[in-house]
Write a protein that holds these residues in place. Structure first.
Motif, mmCIF file in Angstrom:
data_model
loop_
_atom_site.group_PDB
_atom_site.id
_atom_site.type_symbol
_atom_site.label_atom_id
_atom_site.label_comp_id
_atom_site.label_asym_id
_atom_site.label_seq_id
_atom_site.Cartn_x
_atom_site.Cartn_y
_atom_site.Cartn_z
ATOM 1 N N LYS A 1 -15.340 -0.970 0.287
ATOM 2 C CA LYS A 1 -14.346 -1.712 -0.495
ATOM 3 C C LYS A 1 -14.748 -3.177 -0.656
ATOM 4 O O LYS A 1 -14.519 -3.775 -1.715
ATOM 5 C CB LYS A 1 -12.971 -1.580 0.149
ATOM 6 C CG LYS A 1 -12.396 -0.180 0.001
ATOM 7 C CD LYS A 1 -11.065 -0.024 0.706
ATOM 8 C CE LYS A 1 -10.558 1.412 0.560
ATOM 9 N NZ LYS A 1 -9.282 1.633 1.251
ATOM 10 N N ALA B 1 0.819 -1.199 0.000
ATOM 11 C CA ALA B 1 0.000 0.000 0.000
ATOM 12 C C ALA B 1 0.860 1.259 0.000
ATOM 13 O O ALA B 1 2.042 1.227 0.358
ATOM 14 C CB ALA B 1 -0.922 0.005 1.219
ATOM 15 N N VAL C 1 -6.739 3.920 -0.242
ATOM 16 C CA VAL C 1 -7.330 4.518 -1.446
ATOM 17 C C VAL C 1 -8.846 4.531 -1.267
ATOM 18 O O VAL C 1 -9.400 3.776 -0.469
ATOM 19 C CB VAL C 1 -6.946 3.759 -2.731
ATOM 20 C CG1 VAL C 1 -5.441 3.739 -2.921
ATOM 21 C CG2 VAL C 1 -7.500 2.333 -2.721
ATOM 22 N N THR C 2 -9.522 5.364 -2.008
ATOM 23 C CA THR C 2 -10.979 5.421 -1.928
ATOM 24 C C THR C 2 -11.590 4.236 -2.668
ATOM 25 O O THR C 2 -10.945 3.614 -3.521
ATOM 26 C CB THR C 2 -11.504 6.713 -2.556
ATOM 27 O OG1 THR C 2 -11.215 6.702 -3.964
ATOM 28 C CG2 THR C 2 -10.874 7.947 -1.906
ATOM 29 N N THR D 1 1.139 -1.252 -8.213
ATOM 30 C CA THR D 1 0.427 -0.596 -9.310
ATOM 31 C C THR D 1 -0.268 -1.645 -10.167
ATOM 32 O O THR D 1 0.084 -2.833 -10.122
ATOM 33 C CB THR D 1 1.417 0.173 -10.207
ATOM 34 O OG1 THR D 1 2.323 -0.776 -10.802
ATOM 35 C CG2 THR D 1 2.205 1.207 -9.418
ATOM 36 N N ASP E 1 -11.156 3.204 6.913
ATOM 37 C CA ASP E 1 -10.581 3.089 5.570
ATOM 38 C C ASP E 1 -11.628 2.609 4.555
ATOM 39 O O ASP E 1 -11.309 1.872 3.623
ATOM 40 C CB ASP E 1 -9.370 2.141 5.583
ATOM 41 C CG ASP E 1 -8.492 2.281 4.346
ATOM 42 O OD1 ASP E 1 -8.477 3.380 3.754
ATOM 43 O OD2 ASP E 1 -7.834 1.292 3.960
ATOM 44 N N LEU F 1 -8.480 0.993 -10.183
ATOM 45 C CA LEU F 1 -7.274 0.160 -10.189
ATOM 46 C C LEU F 1 -7.582 -1.239 -10.703
ATOM 47 O O LEU F 1 -6.791 -1.834 -11.447
ATOM 48 C CB LEU F 1 -6.683 0.085 -8.776
ATOM 49 C CG LEU F 1 -6.078 1.377 -8.227
ATOM 50 C CD1 LEU F 1 -5.748 1.209 -6.738
ATOM 51 C CD2 LEU F 1 -4.816 1.755 -9.004
ATOM 52 N N ARG G 1 -11.360 4.798 -6.342
ATOM 53 C CA ARG G 1 -10.005 4.575 -6.838
ATOM 54 C C ARG G 1 -9.714 3.081 -6.937
ATOM 55 O O ARG G 1 -9.075 2.626 -7.902
ATOM 56 C CB ARG G 1 -8.993 5.251 -5.904
ATOM 57 C CG ARG G 1 -7.535 5.042 -6.272
ATOM 58 C CD ARG G 1 -7.212 5.549 -7.656
ATOM 59 N NE ARG G 1 -5.804 5.364 -7.983
ATOM 60 C CZ ARG G 1 -5.320 5.366 -9.219
ATOM 61 N NH1 ARG G 1 -6.138 5.557 -10.251
ATOM 62 N NH2 ARG G 1 -4.042 5.194 -9.433
ATOM 63 N N LEU G 2 -10.187 2.303 -5.979
ATOM 64 C CA LEU G 2 -9.999 0.852 -6.037
ATOM 65 C C LEU G 2 -10.665 0.282 -7.289
ATOM 66 O O LEU G 2 -10.072 -0.553 -7.992
ATOM 67 C CB LEU G 2 -10.575 0.196 -4.792
ATOM 68 C CG LEU G 2 -10.603 -1.337 -4.796
ATOM 69 C CD1 LEU G 2 -9.205 -1.917 -4.967
ATOM 70 C CD2 LEU G 2 -11.248 -1.868 -3.512
#
Length: 351
Positions: A107, A15, A41-42, A20, A102, A49, A45-46
């Protein structure tokens, strides 16, 4: 799924930037298994990714999620006063030392909706309903453990695979409860004894992690009963990793010791010793993510200034052996080294 990869290596979730989509995709394309890091990460954003990784590979990969830590009653205000001068030196304000989860639930929603093939959890057990939802979506659940007691709890919680983490690992120790009485948060078991103790507790497949950077290390943990070896530090200097320039330089210099510290995040994590750890490591409270939120602007400013002295330079104990090379080349070298180790071992045990 992890056990079925052509190369029995897992590229660890790292993390904060090093992991990446390019790193995970390169590992998958080379025949190994990689994890995206969902921590810090939000949820949006996840999701991005995951999409970016799928653009780079059609092969399976995983996502790692930090389970929420318990709220701490430790005195973070005193620590804030202590590190204030460091922030002023960079001309930044410290962050608010608040507790948060988090975006844990959101997530989990993302990985269920995206039907990620494998999801791993660090810092504790996922909620029973989350395990049920993931399995209903066809996802295999991995839980990271550092003691035999944690392994028993993880097996009872429905884990499909256990990631067994030894204390030589870089980055955060995955202790379920961070006991302030222990510098490492909990009693530390060396990796090979821990593998044997956990194997005596459960028949679940085991992934071994902690200080592994050479192919002979991979061979050793497979011989000890693991189905794969998880390596992170070995890939920090690859071009696909998002490791900062100052971090890469410190790894290449290979002249720093490593230590386990709460200085940056409030949870025990192994990194290269720098001035911030020297100045504040012993005073850091056991308060995650409060301390992490507090020091985030300071760490970002240190990174932007290419100054390694106030950054979290996470690395395992064997980091001097990590080299600069593409991920596929690192994996090929690991396999060549592992085959040589197996051949040498076989020669020592003639039929």
């Amino acid at each position: 799924m992890i056990a079925e990869t052509r190369i029995p290596v897992v590229v660890a979730p790292m993390a904060g930037g090093p992991t990446t989509p390019e790193l995970v995709a390169a590992a998958a394309e080379a025949g190994a298994f990689g994890f995206l890091a969902a921590a810090l990460v939000t949820p949006d954003r996840l999701r991005a990714l995951i999409a970016a990784t799928r653009q780079g590979t059609t092969r399976p990969f995983g996502v790692n999620i930090f389970t929420p830590s318990r709220e701490s009653a430790a005195d973070v205000d005193s620590y804030r006063d202590r590190v204030l001068a460091d922030a002023e030196r960079y001309g930044v304000l410290l962050g608010d030392p608040d507790w948060d989860d988090d975006h844990y639930a959101a997530k989990v929603d993302v990985v269920v909706e995206e039907r990620v093939p494998v999801v791993s959890f660090t810092f504790g057990l996922p909620r029973p309903t989350d395990v049920e939802r993931l399995k209903a979506a066809g996802t295999r659940v991995v839980i990271t453990v550092t003691t035999p007691a944690e392994a028993r709890a993880a097996a009872a919680a429905g884990a499909d695979v256990l990631c067994v983490q030894g204390p030589a690992a870089g980055g955060h120790r995955s202790v379920f409860t961070d006991d302030p009485a222990h510098p490492g948060g909990a009693p530390a078991y060396d990796l090979l004894p821990l593998l044997r103790l956990v194997a005596a507790e459960t028949d679940l497949p085991l992934v071994a992690a902690g200080g592994l950077v050479h192919g002979a290390d991979v061979a050793a943990v497979l011989a000890a009963g693991a189905v794969a070896a998880q390596l992170g530090t070995a890939f920090l200097r690859s071009p696909e990793a998002g490791t900062s320039r100052a971090h890469r330089t410190a790894l290449a210099d290979a002249d720093r010791e490593t230590t386990v510290t709460r200085a940056f995040s409030g949870r025990p994590a192994r990194g290269l010793v720098n001035q911030f750890i020297t100045d504040h490591g012993e005073a850091a409270p056991a308060a995650y993510p409060n301390v992490n939120n507090l020091t985030k602007p300071l760490r970002a400013a240190s990174t932007a200034a290419d100054d390694p002295e106030s950054m979290s330079l996470w690395a395992g104990q064997s980091y001097p052996l990590a080299r600069e090379a593409p991920t596929a080349e690192i994996l090929a070298t690991l396999m060549a080294q592992a085959r040589e180790a197996v051949a040498n071992l076989t020669a020592r045990f003639p039929v």
